[in-house]
Design a protein around this motif. Sequence first.
Motif, PDB file in Angstrom:
ATOM      1  N   ASN A  12       4.330  -8.708   2.569  1.00 55.84           N
ATOM      2  CA  ASN A  12       5.795  -8.816   2.641  1.00 55.84           C
ATOM      3  C   ASN A  12       6.277  -9.270   4.012  1.00 55.84           C
ATOM      4  O   ASN A  12       7.160  -8.662   4.610  1.00 55.84           O
ATOM      5  CB  ASN A  12       6.459  -7.496   2.252  1.00 55.84           C
ATOM      6  CG  ASN A  12       6.239  -7.163   0.799  1.00 55.84           C
ATOM      7  OD1 ASN A  12       6.262  -8.040  -0.051  1.00 55.84           O
ATOM      8  ND2 ASN A  12       5.993  -5.895   0.513  1.00 55.84           N
ATOM      9  N   GLU A  13       5.666 -10.319   4.511  1.00 48.38           N
ATOM     10  CA  GLU A  13       6.043 -10.887   5.800  1.00 48.38           C
ATOM     11  C   GLU A  13       6.675 -12.252   5.581  1.00 48.38           C
ATOM     12  O   GLU A  13       6.585 -12.829   4.496  1.00 48.38           O
ATOM     13  CB  GLU A  13       4.810 -11.042   6.698  1.00 48.38           C
ATOM     14  CG  GLU A  13       4.154  -9.734   7.071  1.00 48.38           C
ATOM     15  CD  GLU A  13       2.869  -9.947   7.859  1.00 48.38           C
ATOM     16  OE1 GLU A  13       2.395 -11.102   7.964  1.00 48.38           O
ATOM     17  OE2 GLU A  13       2.335  -8.958   8.366  1.00 48.38           O
ATOM     18  N   ASN A  14       7.310 -12.738   6.620  1.00 44.93           N
ATOM     19  CA  ASN A  14       7.854 -14.083   6.582  1.00 44.93           C
ATOM     20  C   ASN A  14       7.254 -14.874   7.731  1.00 44.93           C
ATOM     21  O   ASN A  14       7.478 -14.500   8.886  1.00 44.93           O
ATOM     22  CB  ASN A  14       9.373 -14.059   6.687  1.00 44.93           C
ATOM     23  CG  ASN A  14       9.991 -15.367   6.279  1.00 44.93           C
ATOM     24  OD1 ASN A  14       9.292 -16.257   5.821  1.00 44.93           O
ATOM     25  ND2 ASN A  14      11.292 -15.476   6.453  1.00 44.93           N
ATOM     26  N   PRO A  15       6.463 -15.897   7.522  1.00 48.24           N
ATOM     27  CA  PRO A  15       6.105 -16.500   6.254  1.00 48.24           C
ATOM     28  C   PRO A  15       5.203 -15.572   5.431  1.00 48.24           C
ATOM     29  O   PRO A  15       4.544 -14.688   5.989  1.00 48.24           O
ATOM     30  CB  PRO A  15       5.355 -17.767   6.658  1.00 48.24           C
ATOM     31  CG  PRO A  15       4.835 -17.500   8.009  1.00 48.24           C
ATOM     32  CD  PRO A  15       5.804 -16.562   8.659  1.00 48.24           C
ATOM     33  N   PRO A  16       5.190 -15.782   4.116  1.00 45.13           N
ATOM     34  CA  PRO A  16       4.415 -14.897   3.237  1.00 45.13           C
ATOM     35  C   PRO A  16       2.941 -14.861   3.611  1.00 45.13           C
ATOM     36  O   PRO A  16       2.354 -15.875   3.973  1.00 45.13           O
ATOM     37  CB  PRO A  16       4.600 -15.517   1.852  1.00 45.13           C
ATOM     38  CG  PRO A  16       5.797 -16.381   1.964  1.00 45.13           C
ATOM     39  CD  PRO A  16       5.883 -16.827   3.387  1.00 45.13           C
ATOM     40  N   ARG A  17       2.374 -13.657   3.534  1.00 42.35           N
ATOM     41  CA  ARG A  17       0.939 -13.490   3.792  1.00 42.35           C
ATOM     42  C   ARG A  17       0.361 -12.644   2.675  1.00 42.35           C
ATOM     43  O   ARG A  17       0.822 -11.537   2.419  1.00 42.35           O
ATOM     44  CB  ARG A  17       0.697 -12.826   5.137  1.00 42.35           C
ATOM     45  CG  ARG A  17      -0.787 -12.681   5.450  1.00 42.35           C
ATOM     46  CD  ARG A  17      -1.040 -12.268   6.887  1.00 42.35           C
ATOM     47  NE  ARG A  17      -0.621 -10.930   7.173  1.00 42.35           N
ATOM     48  CZ  ARG A  17      -1.450  -9.944   7.513  1.00 42.35           C
ATOM     49  NH1 ARG A  17      -2.738 -10.172   7.607  1.00 42.35           N
ATOM     50  NH2 ARG A  17      -0.982  -8.745   7.778  1.00 42.35           N
ATOM     51  N   VAL A  18      -0.628 -13.199   1.997  1.00 41.59           N
ATOM     52  CA  VAL A  18      -1.292 -12.532   0.886  1.00 41.59           C
ATOM     53  C   VAL A  18      -2.791 -12.611   1.136  1.00 41.59           C
ATOM     54  O   VAL A  18      -3.300 -13.632   1.577  1.00 41.59           O
ATOM     55  CB  VAL A  18      -0.945 -13.209  -0.459  1.00 41.59           C
ATOM     56  CG1 VAL A  18      -1.739 -12.607  -1.600  1.00 41.59           C
ATOM     57  CG2 VAL A  18       0.541 -13.118  -0.730  1.00 41.59           C
ATOM     58  N   GLU A  19      -3.488 -11.514   0.877  1.00 40.36           N
ATOM     59  CA  GLU A  19      -4.946 -11.503   0.993  1.00 40.36           C
ATOM     60  C   GLU A  19      -5.546 -11.011  -0.315  1.00 40.36           C
ATOM     61  O   GLU A  19      -4.937 -10.217  -1.027  1.00 40.36           O
ATOM     62  CB  GLU A  19      -5.407 -10.568   2.114  1.00 40.36           C
ATOM     63  CG  GLU A  19      -5.234 -11.112   3.494  1.00 40.36           C
ATOM     64  CD  GLU A  19      -5.815 -10.199   4.553  1.00 40.36           C
ATOM     65  OE1 GLU A  19      -5.899 -10.661   5.700  1.00 40.36           O
ATOM     66  OE2 GLU A  19      -6.171  -9.041   4.268  1.00 40.36           O
ATOM     67  N   TYR A  20      -6.746 -11.499  -0.584  1.00 39.43           N
ATOM     68  CA  TYR A  20      -7.494 -11.078  -1.756  1.00 39.43           C
ATOM     69  C   TYR A  20      -8.791 -10.433  -1.294  1.00 39.43           C
ATOM     70  O   TYR A  20      -9.432 -10.910  -0.359  1.00 39.43           O
ATOM     71  CB  TYR A  20      -7.800 -12.266  -2.663  1.00 39.43           C
ATOM     72  CG  TYR A  20      -6.563 -12.831  -3.322  1.00 39.43           C
ATOM     73  CD1 TYR A  20      -6.124 -12.340  -4.541  1.00 39.43           C
ATOM     74  CD2 TYR A  20      -5.822 -13.830  -2.705  1.00 39.43           C
ATOM     75  CE1 TYR A  20      -4.979 -12.842  -5.137  1.00 39.43           C
ATOM     76  CE2 TYR A  20      -4.683 -14.340  -3.298  1.00 39.43           C
ATOM     77  CZ  TYR A  20      -4.271 -13.837  -4.510  1.00 39.43           C
ATOM     78  OH  TYR A  20      -3.138 -14.328  -5.091  1.00 39.43           O
ATOM     79  N   ALA A  21      -9.166  -9.342  -1.965  1.00 45.30           N
ATOM     80  CA  ALA A  21     -10.405  -8.646  -1.636  1.00 45.30           C
ATOM     81  C   ALA A  21     -11.102  -8.253  -2.933  1.00 45.30           C
ATOM     82  O   ALA A  21     -10.455  -8.068  -3.973  1.00 45.30           O
ATOM     83  CB  ALA A  21     -10.109  -7.393  -0.812  1.00 45.30           C
ATOM     84  N   LEU A  22     -12.406  -8.128  -2.868  1.00 50.37           N
ATOM     85  CA  LEU A  22     -13.180  -7.725  -4.036  1.00 50.37           C
ATOM     86  C   LEU A  22     -13.010  -6.235  -4.304  1.00 50.37           C
ATOM     87  O   LEU A  22     -12.819  -5.443  -3.387  1.00 50.37           O
ATOM     88  CB  LEU A  22     -14.666  -8.024  -3.813  1.00 50.37           C
ATOM     89  CG  LEU A  22     -15.047  -9.486  -3.670  1.00 50.37           C
ATOM     90  CD1 LEU A  22     -16.538  -9.616  -3.382  1.00 50.37           C
ATOM     91  CD2 LEU A  22     -14.682 -10.271  -4.915  1.00 50.37           C
ATOM     92  N   THR A  23     -13.107  -5.866  -5.562  1.00 47.62           N
ATOM     93  CA  THR A  23     -13.072  -4.465  -5.955  1.00 47.62           C
ATOM     94  C   THR A  23     -14.504  -3.974  -6.162  1.00 47.62           C
ATOM     95  O   THR A  23     -15.454  -4.767  -6.123  1.00 47.62           O
ATOM     96  CB  THR A  23     -12.294  -4.292  -7.272  1.00 47.62           C
ATOM     97  OG1 THR A  23     -13.005  -4.990  -8.305  1.00 47.62           O
ATOM     98  CG2 THR A  23     -10.870  -4.811  -7.155  1.00 47.62           C
ATOM     99  N   GLY A  24     -14.641  -2.693  -6.406  1.00 48.04           N
ATOM    100  CA  GLY A  24     -15.962  -2.136  -6.708  1.00 48.04           C
ATOM    101  C   GLY A  24     -16.563  -2.761  -7.955  1.00 48.04           C
ATOM    102  O   GLY A  24     -17.786  -2.929  -8.056  1.00 48.04           O
ATOM    103  N   LEU A  65     -11.443  -7.643 -10.833  1.00 44.55           N
ATOM    104  CA  LEU A  65     -12.480  -8.099  -9.905  1.00 44.55           C
ATOM    105  C   LEU A  65     -11.960  -8.248  -8.482  1.00 44.55           C
ATOM    106  O   LEU A  65     -12.722  -8.110  -7.523  1.00 44.55           O
ATOM    107  CB  LEU A  65     -13.067  -9.434 -10.375  1.00 44.55           C
ATOM    108  CG  LEU A  65     -13.770  -9.410 -11.728  1.00 44.55           C
ATOM    109  CD1 LEU A  65     -14.210 -10.816 -12.120  1.00 44.55           C
ATOM    110  CD2 LEU A  65     -14.960  -8.473 -11.692  1.00 44.55           C
ATOM    111  N   VAL A  66     -10.675  -8.567  -8.322  1.00 49.23           N
ATOM    112  CA  VAL A  66     -10.079  -8.683  -6.989  1.00 49.23           C
ATOM    113  C   VAL A  66      -8.780  -7.888  -6.955  1.00 49.23           C
ATOM    114  O   VAL A  66      -8.158  -7.622  -7.980  1.00 49.23           O
ATOM    115  CB  VAL A  66      -9.790 -10.155  -6.565  1.00 49.23           C
ATOM    116  CG1 VAL A  66     -11.055 -10.970  -6.485  1.00 49.23           C
ATOM    117  CG2 VAL A  66      -8.773 -10.800  -7.461  1.00 49.23           C
ATOM    118  N   VAL A  67      -8.408  -7.520  -5.756  1.00 49.48           N
ATOM    119  CA  VAL A  67      -7.120  -6.875  -5.533  1.00 49.48           C
ATOM    120  C   VAL A  67      -6.324  -7.766  -4.584  1.00 49.48           C
ATOM    121  O   VAL A  67      -6.868  -8.302  -3.629  1.00 49.48           O
ATOM    122  CB  VAL A  67      -7.283  -5.437  -4.976  1.00 49.48           C
ATOM    123  CG1 VAL A  67      -7.969  -5.417  -3.632  1.00 49.48           C
ATOM    124  CG2 VAL A  67      -5.959  -4.734  -4.918  1.00 49.48           C
TER     125      VAL A  67
END
Length: 152
Positions: A71-83, A64-66
């Motif tokens: 890979n940055e410092n400080p860590p950065r993560v994003e979530y997005a919806l899938t089809g 449902l999400v990706v």
Amino acid sequence: MRRREGDGCPIAGALQLIGDKWTMLVVRDLVNGPMRTTDLLAALHPISSRTLLGRLRDMEHDGLVVRTNFNENPPRVEYALTGKAEALFPLLESLRQLGLALDCNECEDRRERLGFYCEFCPRTAVPQTFVNEPTPAPAPPRRELDDQIVLL
């Protein structure tokens, strides 16, 4: 959420994907695009970081999400919806209509309390003008940081 072996019923299978309180709210908040974990925490207050991360992992496992790790410092993560998650949009609209019909909450209540409509609300697509208020909706309020550290 632990996945159990279903009885073959599509309704039971769908409820295993979306049967908890937070899944549809995460989908609602990701409708307009990817969000960082901290932004989701702020938007979904009072969810705990442990609950949110567990829910996001389950949703990623279910397709449902990706999750994008920059890979940055400080860590950065994003979530997005899938089809696959887009199939839930009619259900979100039905839940919104049901909430209005049952007089559970009003969109204006949220706007008054938080300063913006939820991401899925049709009112976010049309710019609203209010007396003595700026046209663009403000960003969601940031959660106050606490001293607790959650190790995952």
